[in-house]
Design a protein around this motif. Structure first.
Motif, mmCIF file in Angstrom:
data_model
loop_
_atom_site.group_PDB
_atom_site.id
_atom_site.type_symbol
_atom_site.label_atom_id
_atom_site.label_comp_id
_atom_site.label_asym_id
_atom_site.label_seq_id
_atom_site.Cartn_x
_atom_site.Cartn_y
_atom_site.Cartn_z
ATOM 1 N N THR A 11 0.822 -1.207 0.000
ATOM 2 C CA THR A 11 0.000 0.000 0.000
ATOM 3 C C THR A 11 0.855 1.255 0.000
ATOM 4 N N LEU A 12 1.914 1.275 0.807
ATOM 5 C CA LEU A 12 2.754 2.463 0.913
ATOM 6 C C LEU A 12 3.417 2.810 -0.421
ATOM 7 N N LEU A 13 3.956 1.815 -1.105
ATOM 8 C CA LEU A 13 4.625 2.068 -2.385
ATOM 9 C C LEU A 13 3.619 2.358 -3.490
ATOM 10 N N ARG A 14 2.436 1.745 -3.418
ATOM 11 C CA ARG A 14 1.409 2.033 -4.424
ATOM 12 C C ARG A 14 1.034 3.508 -4.403
ATOM 13 N N ASP A 15 0.831 4.056 -3.217
ATOM 14 C CA ASP A 15 0.480 5.476 -3.112
ATOM 15 C C ASP A 15 1.606 6.359 -3.643
ATOM 16 N N LEU A 16 2.831 5.989 -3.346
ATOM 17 C CA LEU A 16 3.978 6.769 -3.802
ATOM 18 C C LEU A 16 4.115 6.701 -5.323
ATOM 19 N N LEU A 17 3.916 5.527 -5.896
ATOM 20 C CA LEU A 17 4.036 5.358 -7.343
ATOM 21 C C LEU A 17 2.947 6.112 -8.086
ATOM 22 N N VAL A 18 1.713 6.003 -7.616
ATOM 23 C CA VAL A 18 0.606 6.701 -8.271
ATOM 24 C C VAL A 18 0.839 8.200 -8.248
ATOM 25 N N TYR A 19 1.343 8.714 -7.137
ATOM 26 C CA TYR A 19 1.604 10.148 -7.011
ATOM 27 C C TYR A 19 2.635 10.606 -8.043
ATOM 28 N N HIS A 20 3.733 9.881 -8.163
ATOM 29 C CA HIS A 20 4.805 10.310 -9.068
ATOM 30 C C HIS A 20 4.518 9.956 -10.524
ATOM 31 N N CYS A 21 3.636 9.001 -10.764
ATOM 32 C CA CYS A 21 3.220 8.711 -12.144
ATOM 33 C C CYS A 21 2.193 9.725 -12.634
ATOM 34 N N GLY A 22 1.574 10.459 -11.719
ATOM 35 C CA GLY A 22 0.612 11.487 -12.099
ATOM 36 C C GLY A 22 -0.709 10.944 -12.595
ATOM 37 N N VAL A 23 -1.124 9.800 -12.057
ATOM 38 C CA VAL A 23 -2.395 9.202 -12.473
ATOM 39 C C VAL A 23 -3.198 8.856 -11.223
ATOM 40 N N ALA A 24 -4.518 8.678 -11.421
ATOM 41 C CA ALA A 24 -5.371 8.281 -10.303
ATOM 42 C C ALA A 24 -5.149 6.823 -9.937
ATOM 43 N N THR A 25 -4.922 5.999 -10.937
ATOM 44 C CA THR A 25 -4.613 4.586 -10.722
ATOM 45 C C THR A 25 -3.848 4.069 -11.917
ATOM 46 N N LEU A 26 -3.003 3.085 -11.691
ATOM 47 C CA LEU A 26 -2.248 2.469 -12.774
ATOM 48 C C LEU A 26 -3.147 1.473 -13.502
ATOM 49 N N ARG A 27 -3.077 1.458 -14.825
ATOM 50 C CA ARG A 27 -3.984 0.638 -15.622
ATOM 51 C C ARG A 27 -3.831 -0.847 -15.327
ATOM 52 N N THR A 28 -2.604 -1.310 -15.228
ATOM 53 C CA THR A 28 -2.393 -2.736 -15.001
ATOM 54 C C THR A 28 -2.863 -3.147 -13.606
ATOM 55 N N ARG A 29 -2.680 -2.290 -12.617
ATOM 56 C CA ARG A 29 -3.156 -2.620 -11.267
ATOM 57 C C ARG A 29 -4.680 -2.688 -11.241
ATOM 58 N N GLN A 30 -5.349 -1.753 -11.942
ATOM 59 C CA GLN A 30 -6.800 -1.787 -12.003
ATOM 60 C C GLN A 30 -7.277 -3.043 -12.722
ATOM 61 N N LEU A 31 -6.539 -3.455 -13.759
ATOM 62 C CA LEU A 31 -6.885 -4.683 -14.464
ATOM 63 C C LEU A 31 -6.790 -5.882 -13.528
ATOM 64 N N MET A 32 -5.741 -5.927 -12.695
ATOM 65 C CA MET A 32 -5.609 -7.009 -11.728
ATOM 66 C C MET A 32 -6.798 -7.037 -10.777
ATOM 67 N N VAL A 33 -7.207 -5.867 -10.272
ATOM 68 C CA VAL A 33 -8.334 -5.786 -9.343
ATOM 69 C C VAL A 33 -9.605 -6.279 -10.013
ATOM 70 N N ASP A 34 -9.847 -5.851 -11.252
ATOM 71 C CA ASP A 34 -11.049 -6.268 -11.969
ATOM 72 C C ASP A 34 -11.082 -7.773 -12.190
ATOM 73 N N LEU A 35 -9.937 -8.357 -12.515
ATOM 74 C CA LEU A 35 -9.897 -9.802 -12.747
ATOM 75 C C LEU A 35 -10.150 -10.579 -11.450
ATOM 76 N N TYR A 36 -9.599 -10.082 -10.318
ATOM 77 C CA TYR A 36 -9.832 -10.749 -9.041
ATOM 78 C C TYR A 36 -11.310 -10.674 -8.658
ATOM 79 N N GLN A 37 -11.966 -9.569 -8.966
ATOM 80 C CA GLN A 37 -13.387 -9.437 -8.650
ATOM 81 C C GLN A 37 -14.229 -10.401 -9.467
ATOM 82 N N LEU A 38 -13.825 -10.629 -10.719
ATOM 83 C CA LEU A 38 -14.546 -11.598 -11.541
ATOM 84 C C LEU A 38 -14.383 -13.032 -11.023
#
Length: 253
Positions: free
Chosen positions: A226-253
């Motif tokens: 969680t700590l590194l995810r917040d840091l990465l998203v901040y410096h990447c300048g995005v609300a969420t990383l596309r591949t991470r969101q894809l992982m979340v969506d697949l786990y929900q399915l």
């Protein structure tokens, strides 16, 4: 125009450029992240079609212009099999981090070495399950350090005071490492745990030491996610990383 030959590289991403050609984002050992046009790569008869796959070691020849180069030849180098399942998604996640955090045409030889080692780990049976998560945390840490986005983890960032072994500290994108607020629900690590992470980062090379730490101390690896995810998203300048969101969506399915 500059001619580059026999350059070790990996394909990070590709875009359609025309009906028959592609724009490639590649990560090279000596030139860093480079944009290339692969003319005719979409044609059935093109020799580029079976070669320009992501997560596979290549040797490229190309001419480099002011902004975008032209691919002349590409050869598959072998070495490890294509990751599958969760490891494949993890490999795409590494590609997204490299694309977002590294500027074009600037050599990052250390990051290239860590990237190659991380892909080899993901392709290994040991790099599955908890091993996969440990590999991701290790690469995230070395990538943030090499790009200058990771503060020193053995002192508090704002006042440079040493860490107390038993006190809790949180990593924040705006403020760095600082004492955790008692009522803060976000994860934190003790000073002793942060010092262990810093010691692993200072090892030569750091990747095996970080892998060992994350595998042996699951509490550290879990909080770092969680700590590194917040840091990465901040410096990447995005609300969420596309591949991470894809992982979340697949786990929900």
């Amino acid at each position: 125009m500059k001619r580059i030959t026999h350059e070790p590289a990996y394909t990070l991403h590709s875009y359609d450029w025309s009906e028959s050609s592609l724009i490639l984002e590649v990560f090279t050992r000596h030139q860093g992240r480079v944009a290339l046009v692969a003319k005719g790569a979409k044609r059935p008869s093109s020799g580029f079609r079976p070669v320009l796959l992501p997560l596979q070691p290549l040797q490229l020849g190309y001419t480099q212009g002011a902004e975008i180069g032209t691919l002349k030849n590409a050869e598959w180098q072998g070495g490890h099999v294509m990751p599958v399942g969760e490891a494949l998604l993890a490999g795409y996640y590494l590609n997204e981090l490299v694309m977002r955090l590294l500027t074009r045409d600037f050599a990052h030889r250390a990051v290239f070495y860590y990237y190659v080692a991380s892909l080899a780990w993901l392709s290994n049976p040991a790099g599955q399950g908890e091993g996969l998560q440990a590999g991701l945390r290790a690469f995230e840490l070395v990538l943030l350090r090499e790009t200058g986005f990771l503060p020193a983890l053995d002192v508090q960032t704002l006042n440079y005071q040493p860490l107390q072994t038993d006190a809790a500290y949180a990593l924040q994108a705006e403020s760095g490492l600082l004492a955790a607020h008692p009522h803060d629900t976000r994860p934190s690590l003790t000073g002793g745990q942060w010092l262990a992470v810093q010691q692993a980062l200072c090892a030569v090379p750091p990747l095996p030491a970080l892998l060992t730490l994350c595998l042996q101390q699951r509490a550290i690896a879990h909080a770092l996610k969680t700590l590194l995810r917040d840091l990465l998203v901040y410096h990447c300048g995005v609300a969420t990383l596309r591949t991470r969101q894809l992982m979340v969506d697949l786990y929900q399915l």
